[in-house]
Design a protein around this motif. Structure first.
Motif, mmCIF file in Angstrom:
data_model
loop_
_atom_site.group_PDB
_atom_site.id
_atom_site.type_symbol
_atom_site.label_atom_id
_atom_site.label_comp_id
_atom_site.label_asym_id
_atom_site.label_seq_id
_atom_site.Cartn_x
_atom_site.Cartn_y
_atom_site.Cartn_z
ATOM 1 N N LEU A 107 0.821 -1.209 0.000
ATOM 2 C CA LEU A 107 0.000 0.000 0.000
ATOM 3 C C LEU A 107 0.849 1.250 0.000
ATOM 4 N N SER A 108 2.045 1.159 0.521
ATOM 5 C CA SER A 108 2.938 2.325 0.563
ATOM 6 C C SER A 108 3.738 2.488 -0.736
ATOM 7 N N ASN A 109 3.661 1.554 -1.714
ATOM 8 C CA ASN A 109 4.432 1.599 -2.969
ATOM 9 C C ASN A 109 3.840 2.669 -3.906
ATOM 10 N N PRO A 110 4.641 3.682 -4.356
ATOM 11 C CA PRO A 110 4.127 4.738 -5.264
ATOM 12 C C PRO A 110 3.550 4.162 -6.555
ATOM 13 N N LYS A 111 4.116 3.100 -7.071
ATOM 14 C CA LYS A 111 3.633 2.503 -8.318
ATOM 15 C C LYS A 111 2.184 2.034 -8.181
ATOM 16 N N ALA A 112 1.883 1.479 -7.003
ATOM 17 C CA ALA A 112 0.518 1.015 -6.773
ATOM 18 C C ALA A 112 -0.447 2.187 -6.781
ATOM 19 N N ILE A 113 -0.011 3.341 -6.215
ATOM 20 C CA ILE A 113 -0.867 4.536 -6.202
ATOM 21 C C ILE A 113 -1.052 5.068 -7.625
ATOM 22 N N MET A 114 0.060 5.126 -8.414
ATOM 23 C CA MET A 114 -0.001 5.651 -9.785
ATOM 24 C C MET A 114 -0.825 4.748 -10.680
ATOM 25 N N LYS A 115 -0.900 3.464 -10.322
ATOM 26 C CA LYS A 115 -1.695 2.534 -11.125
ATOM 27 C C LYS A 115 -3.161 2.895 -11.071
ATOM 28 N N ARG A 116 -3.579 3.602 -10.013
ATOM 29 C CA ARG A 116 -4.961 3.982 -9.891
ATOM 30 C C ARG A 116 -5.255 5.310 -10.578
ATOM 31 N N GLY A 117 -4.255 5.888 -11.354
ATOM 32 C CA GLY A 117 -4.506 7.083 -12.158
ATOM 33 C C GLY A 117 -3.780 8.308 -11.698
ATOM 34 N N PHE A 118 -2.963 8.175 -10.697
ATOM 35 C CA PHE A 118 -2.224 9.335 -10.214
ATOM 36 C C PHE A 118 -0.897 9.446 -10.959
ATOM 37 N N SER A 119 -0.356 10.693 -11.045
ATOM 38 C CA SER A 119 0.914 10.947 -11.735
ATOM 39 C C SER A 119 1.796 11.781 -10.839
ATOM 40 N N ILE A 120 3.064 11.850 -11.191
ATOM 41 C CA ILE A 120 4.040 12.638 -10.454
ATOM 42 C C ILE A 120 4.553 13.731 -11.392
ATOM 43 N N VAL A 121 4.408 15.015 -10.955
ATOM 44 C CA VAL A 121 4.833 16.157 -11.763
ATOM 45 C C VAL A 121 6.097 16.717 -11.127
ATOM 46 N N ARG A 122 7.146 16.923 -11.941
ATOM 47 C CA ARG A 122 8.413 17.440 -11.465
ATOM 48 C C ARG A 122 8.811 18.668 -12.256
ATOM 49 N N LYS A 123 9.434 19.604 -11.614
ATOM 50 C CA LYS A 123 10.089 20.730 -12.276
ATOM 51 C C LYS A 123 11.552 20.585 -11.944
ATOM 52 N N ALA B 194 14.243 18.476 -10.736
ATOM 53 C CA ALA B 194 14.188 17.268 -9.903
ATOM 54 C C ALA B 194 13.184 17.416 -8.773
ATOM 55 N N GLU B 195 12.544 18.624 -8.682
ATOM 56 C CA GLU B 195 11.653 18.892 -7.563
ATOM 57 C C GLU B 195 10.242 18.438 -7.895
ATOM 58 N N ILE B 196 9.611 17.721 -6.951
ATOM 59 C CA ILE B 196 8.236 17.258 -7.114
ATOM 60 C C ILE B 196 7.304 18.419 -6.820
ATOM 61 N N ILE B 197 6.342 18.661 -7.750
ATOM 62 C CA ILE B 197 5.381 19.757 -7.616
ATOM 63 C C ILE B 197 4.211 19.255 -6.788
ATOM 64 N N ARG B 198 4.020 19.887 -5.598
ATOM 65 C CA ARG B 198 2.926 19.500 -4.734
ATOM 66 C C ARG B 198 1.821 20.560 -4.695
ATOM 67 N N SER B 199 2.102 21.776 -5.259
ATOM 68 C CA SER B 199 1.127 22.868 -5.218
ATOM 69 C C SER B 199 1.277 23.725 -6.461
ATOM 70 N N LEU C 156 0.389 26.401 -19.179
ATOM 71 C CA LEU C 156 -0.316 27.518 -19.798
ATOM 72 C C LEU C 156 -0.803 28.484 -18.743
ATOM 73 N N SER C 157 -1.327 27.941 -17.670
ATOM 74 C CA SER C 157 -1.789 28.792 -16.576
ATOM 75 C C SER C 157 -1.656 28.008 -15.271
ATOM 76 N N ALA C 158 -1.606 28.719 -14.139
ATOM 77 C CA ALA C 158 -1.504 28.079 -12.812
ATOM 78 C C ALA C 158 -2.352 28.865 -11.836
ATOM 79 N N GLN C 159 -3.170 28.250 -11.187
ATOM 80 C CA GLN C 159 -4.068 28.916 -10.244
ATOM 81 C C GLN C 159 -3.945 28.252 -8.869
ATOM 82 N N ALA C 160 -3.643 29.045 -7.849
ATOM 83 C CA ALA C 160 -3.495 28.520 -6.477
ATOM 84 C C ALA C 160 -4.826 28.056 -5.932
ATOM 85 N N GLU C 161 -4.791 27.301 -4.925
ATOM 86 C CA GLU C 161 -6.021 26.721 -4.360
ATOM 87 C C GLU C 161 -6.911 27.801 -3.776
#
Length: 419
Positions: free
Chosen positions: A357-373, A375-380, A404-409
């Motif tokens: 359950l803690s394996n990132p691959k298992a989470i990404m298999k459910r449709g999630f992706s990892i965005v990086r700029k 080497a930094e992972i984009i969390r916001s 194209l655009s970025a809007q904060a929460e």
């Protein structure tokens, strides 16, 4: 008319008096005139009646006075009256009409001239007691079977004869060593102490008897002298004090390891009766032999009841019982091992599930992706700006994209509220 007045009138008249009348007159006169007197004299004809009353005479070189002390007063005496003892007796004079004799009814009595001696002995006793010379923890054990018994006493007195007689009767194998000493007079104390120290210096005995026969308190004083008491207290050899008769005492009794009432009793305390010991040994030998015969006979009877077939059957039963116990123990061990293996397997499965359950691959298999700029992972959305390049990792494959655009929460929340 009062009896005394009548008797007085009879004396003045010419009429004769009867023996009883005259005796009564004398009795009243003496009892009234001498109700409380103290008489000093030597005791003689001393005897205790069945009633417990003490009858005796007091005498000097010129006269004899009959005396009696009743049982209730006898109980208060601190000593035992004996013939030849010089005493002070205090009481009242009375007349025993049946015998026509006057006598002293003694209420108290003490040995004449002994007050100072007793006070001195008591003072000396307290002194030695404070020094610890009489302490119980200083006492040494008297050996049960001494080979050498030394006796410090007069070489010509009755004490040594009594001691030798008792020892020869009870333990003829013991060696008796006489250390002759003066036991009376000015030189007695030094003589006794020297013999005690000599016995210790040469280690000549296993036990030491120090004493003498009976005598007056003055005769026994050497055994209460400081030099004798200290010699006994310092002795490495166990000491039995045997001074006088049972009612006599000396300070040596307190310093010694054991006090004997008489020299003969000291000899008995210093030696076991070998005849009795031999009889006890023979008795124990007989009892032991009988017991062994009974044990052997019982064993023979039990063996006679056992045949080879019964022995084989018994061994087979014992073997089967042991095998059953072995099988039961084996099953218990196996069951315990299986329970532990099952428990460990369950814990391993739970751990594997948690890891999965803690394996990132298992989470990404459910449709999630990892965005990086870079080497930094984009969390916001605040971490990127329009026009910046980002790298996207999917469960399968990767892609590069331009923002194209970025809007904060917070801004998006406000837009949602405007809607």
């Amino acid at each position: 008319m009062h009896a005394d007045d009548w008797l007085a009138d009879s004396v003045q008249s010419s009429s004769p008096l009867s023996v009883s009348q005259l005796t009564l007159l004398i009795k009243n006169d003496l009892e009234n005139k001498y109700p409380d007197v103290t008489v000093e004299g030597e005791i003689s004809n001393c005897k205790v009646a069945a009633s417990g009353h003490l009858y005796f005479s007091l005498k000097d070189d010129q006269a004899v006075l009959q005396a009696v002390m009743f049982r209730r007063d006898m109980l208060a005496l601190s000593f035992v009256p004996r013939d030849g003892m010089k005493v002070w007796a205090r009481g009242g004079i009375s007349v025993y009409a049946g015998r026509g004799q006057y006598q002293l009814i003694a209420r108290t009595m003490r040995a004449a001239g002994l007050g100072d001696i007793l006070a001195m002995l008591e003072e000396r006793k307290q002194k030695f007691a404070k020094e610890g010379l009489f302490d119980q923890d200083r006492k040494k054990q008297i050996p049960a079977f001494p080979e050498r018994i030394a006796v410090v006493t007069s070489a010509t007195g009755a004490a040594i004869r009594d001691i030798i007689h008792v020892l020869r009767r009870r333990n003829p194998k013991a060696h008796i060593i006489l250390l002759p000493a003066a036991v009376q007079g000015e030189e007695a104390a030094a003589s006794i102490a020297a013999r005690i120290r000599q016995a210790n210096q040469w280690s000549i005995a296993d036990v030491l008897i120090v004493g003498r026969g009976g005598g007056s308190i003055e005769d026994l004083l050497p055994f209460s002298e400081e030099i004798v008491v200290r010699a006994i207290a310092e002795s490495r050899i166990p000491v039995i004090s045997a001074v006088g008769h049972e009612t006599d005492w000396a300070l040596s009794d307190y310093a010694a390891d054991l006090r004997a009432p008489t020299p003969s009793a000291a000899a008995e305390m210093a030696s076991k009766d070998l005849g009795l010991v031999q009889k006890e040994i023979e008795h124990f030998e007989t009892v032991l032999a009988q017991s062994m015969r009974q044990i052997i006979e019982h064993a023979r009877q039990r063996l006679s009841l056992v045949s080879p077939r019964s022995m084989e059957s018994m061994l087979v039963r014992r073997h089967m019982l042991l095998m059953q116990r072995f099988d039961t123990a084996t099953e218990a061990i196996e069951q315990g091992m299986r329970s532990k293996v099952d428990a460990f397997s369950h814990r391993i499965a739970l751990a594997a599930s948690a890891i999965e359950l803690s394996n990132p691959k298992a989470i990404m298999k459910r449709g999630f992706s990892i965005v990086r700029k870079s080497a930094e992972i984009i969390r916001s959305a605040e971490m990127i700006k329009p026009g910046e390049e980002v790298h996207i990792s999917f469960y399968r494959g990767e892609a590069n994209a331009s923002i194209l655009s970025a809007q904060a929460e917070d801004a998006r929340s406000k837009n949602d509220e405007g809607l």
